[in-house]
Scaffold this motif. Structure first.
Motif, short mmCIF file in Angstrom:
data_model
loop_
_atom_site.label_atom_id
_atom_site.label_comp_id
_atom_site.label_asym_id
_atom_site.label_seq_id
_atom_site.Cartn_x
_atom_site.Cartn_y
_atom_site.Cartn_z
N PHE A 147 0.83 -1.21 0.00
CA PHE A 147 0.00 0.00 0.00
C PHE A 147 0.86 1.26 0.00
O PHE A 147 0.60 2.21 -0.73
CB PHE A 147 -0.92 -0.02 1.23
CG PHE A 147 -1.77 1.21 1.38
CD1 PHE A 147 -2.85 1.43 0.54
CD2 PHE A 147 -1.49 2.15 2.36
CE1 PHE A 147 -3.65 2.57 0.68
CE2 PHE A 147 -2.27 3.28 2.50
CZ PHE A 147 -3.35 3.50 1.66
N VAL A 148 1.93 1.25 0.81
CA VAL A 148 2.82 2.40 0.88
C VAL A 148 3.56 2.60 -0.43
O VAL A 148 3.67 3.72 -0.94
CB VAL A 148 3.83 2.22 2.04
CG1 VAL A 148 4.92 3.30 1.99
CG2 VAL A 148 3.10 2.30 3.38
N GLU A 149 4.09 1.53 -1.01
CA GLU A 149 4.82 1.64 -2.28
C GLU A 149 3.91 2.16 -3.39
O GLU A 149 4.32 3.01 -4.19
CB GLU A 149 5.39 0.28 -2.68
CG GLU A 149 6.56 -0.18 -1.84
CD GLU A 149 7.13 -1.49 -2.32
OE1 GLU A 149 6.59 -2.05 -3.31
OE2 GLU A 149 8.11 -1.97 -1.73
N ALA A 150 2.69 1.63 -3.45
CA ALA A 150 1.77 2.01 -4.53
C ALA A 150 1.33 3.46 -4.42
O ALA A 150 1.23 4.16 -5.44
CB ALA A 150 0.56 1.08 -4.52
N THR A 151 1.07 3.92 -3.22
CA THR A 151 0.54 5.27 -3.05
C THR A 151 1.64 6.32 -2.97
O THR A 151 1.56 7.36 -3.63
CB THR A 151 -0.34 5.35 -1.79
OG1 THR A 151 0.41 4.91 -0.63
CG2 THR A 151 -1.56 4.46 -1.93
N THR A 152 2.67 6.07 -2.18
CA THR A 152 3.77 7.03 -2.07
C THR A 152 4.50 7.19 -3.39
O THR A 152 4.86 8.31 -3.79
CB THR A 152 4.76 6.60 -0.98
OG1 THR A 152 4.07 6.47 0.27
CG2 THR A 152 5.88 7.62 -0.83
N GLY A 153 4.71 6.09 -4.08
CA GLY A 153 5.37 6.16 -5.38
C GLY A 153 4.56 6.91 -6.41
O GLY A 153 5.11 7.53 -7.33
N ALA A 154 3.23 6.89 -6.26
CA ALA A 154 2.36 7.55 -7.22
C ALA A 154 2.28 9.06 -7.00
O ALA A 154 1.96 9.80 -7.93
CB ALA A 154 0.95 6.95 -7.16
#
Length: 298
Positions: free
Chosen positions: A106-113
């Motif tokens: 969840f963190v990778e998907a949202t923070t990266g976006a």
């Protein structure tokens, strides 16, 4: 230097207006090309991330495994909290690792976006392609990592004594709900960050709140014992709480209650499901409206 009346010269350091290519829409008109571009961008980013690295993919495991190790030692060996002695806390280590891996996705998907569109400014200005490809490729890249990390979780769970169950068939639904929620948040954040750069630090704070407001460290049995029925319903409005708890029940041990059991019925989970769908729709709507104007606002 003379200029022709009515003709505006381009500003120094900025591409002429004729070079700015406005996006067709969020999705474009060719879905096959859309998904091909998304997959290609995610695959390329995956290869570049580990290019020249000796350990390669192993680095994606380091962060969740280190966090798991620290929390597991502190809460079970030092603090004697969630030590696995209660029925619902059986295989606490596997439950903790699974929740950390899901939250890491969840963190990778949202923070990266968040910065994904802004960081690809040159690409957005010069190439005509569906803008939604950018944040979705970030989510897809995070999904690649989740798939590999989930194999490690299952191996760890089996080593800890977890036996395969029929409820393992729920895993695609659990992951699907998490991906849907993460995609909605990713689309919303990437579109908002183009206009409001404060989104990044704000989201970092919200992430920390969500981490502690979800059954990652503390079991749901402990939460139930400490809060009122009304507070428990508010707690379970968090989609991540529902997803993580159902993962613990379906994939690790049926001794811990399912998300539906926690609230008394599956119908009571309608609030969390409605939030997931609403976030996805809002995220897509905001991004779709901003897609054609992204190049102008960068």
């Amino acid at each position: 230097m003379s200029t022709t009346p009515g003709v505006r010269l381009p500003l120094p350091g900025r591409a002429p207006a004729s070079h700015n290519v406005h996006g067709p829409s969020a999705l474009g008109h060719d879905l096959r090309r859309f998904w091909s571009l998304t997959f290609t961008l995610a695959r390329t980013e995956f290869k570049l991330r580990f290019y020249g690295s000796v350990l390669g993919y192993v680095w994606t495991l380091v962060r969740p495994l280190l966090l798991f190790s620290v929390l597991w030692v502190f809460f079970t060996k030092i603090g004697h909290v969630n030590d696995g002695k209660k029925p619902g806390e059986k295989y606490y280590g596997a439950q903790l690792l699974g929740s950390i891996v899901l939250f890491t996705f969840f963190v990778e998907a949202t923070t990266g976006a968040v910065r994904s569109v802004v960081d690809r400014e040159n690409l957005v200005r010069k190439i005509h392609f569906p803008r939604l490809v950018i944040p979705l490729s970030v989510v897809l890249l995070a999904l690649f990592n989740l798939a590999m990390n989930m194999i490690v979780v299952l191996i760890f769970a089996l080593g800890a004594g977890v036996t395969p169950m029929l409820s393992w068939l729920e895993l695609p639904l659990i992951i699907g709900a998490l991906v849907l929620f993460s995609t909605g948040v990713a689309m919303l954040l990437s579109a908002l960050f183009v206009h409001f750069r404060d989104i990044q630090p704000i989201w970092e704070v919200i992430q920390q709140i969500l981490f502690y407001a979800s059954p990652v460290i503390i079991s749901i049995q402990t939460v139930i014992a400490k809060v009122s029925a009304t507070e428990l319903h508010i707690y379970m409005l968090n989609p991540l709480a529902v997803i993580f708890q159902q993962f613990r029940h379906a994939m690790i041990t049926n001794a811990t209650p399912s998300a539906g059991t926690v609230l008394g019925s599956w119908a009571a989970l309608g609030g969390a499901l409605a939030i997931v769908i609403a976030i996805f729709i809002i995220g897509f709507t905001v991004f779709n409206r901003a897609a054609a104007r992204i190049a102008e606002n960068l």
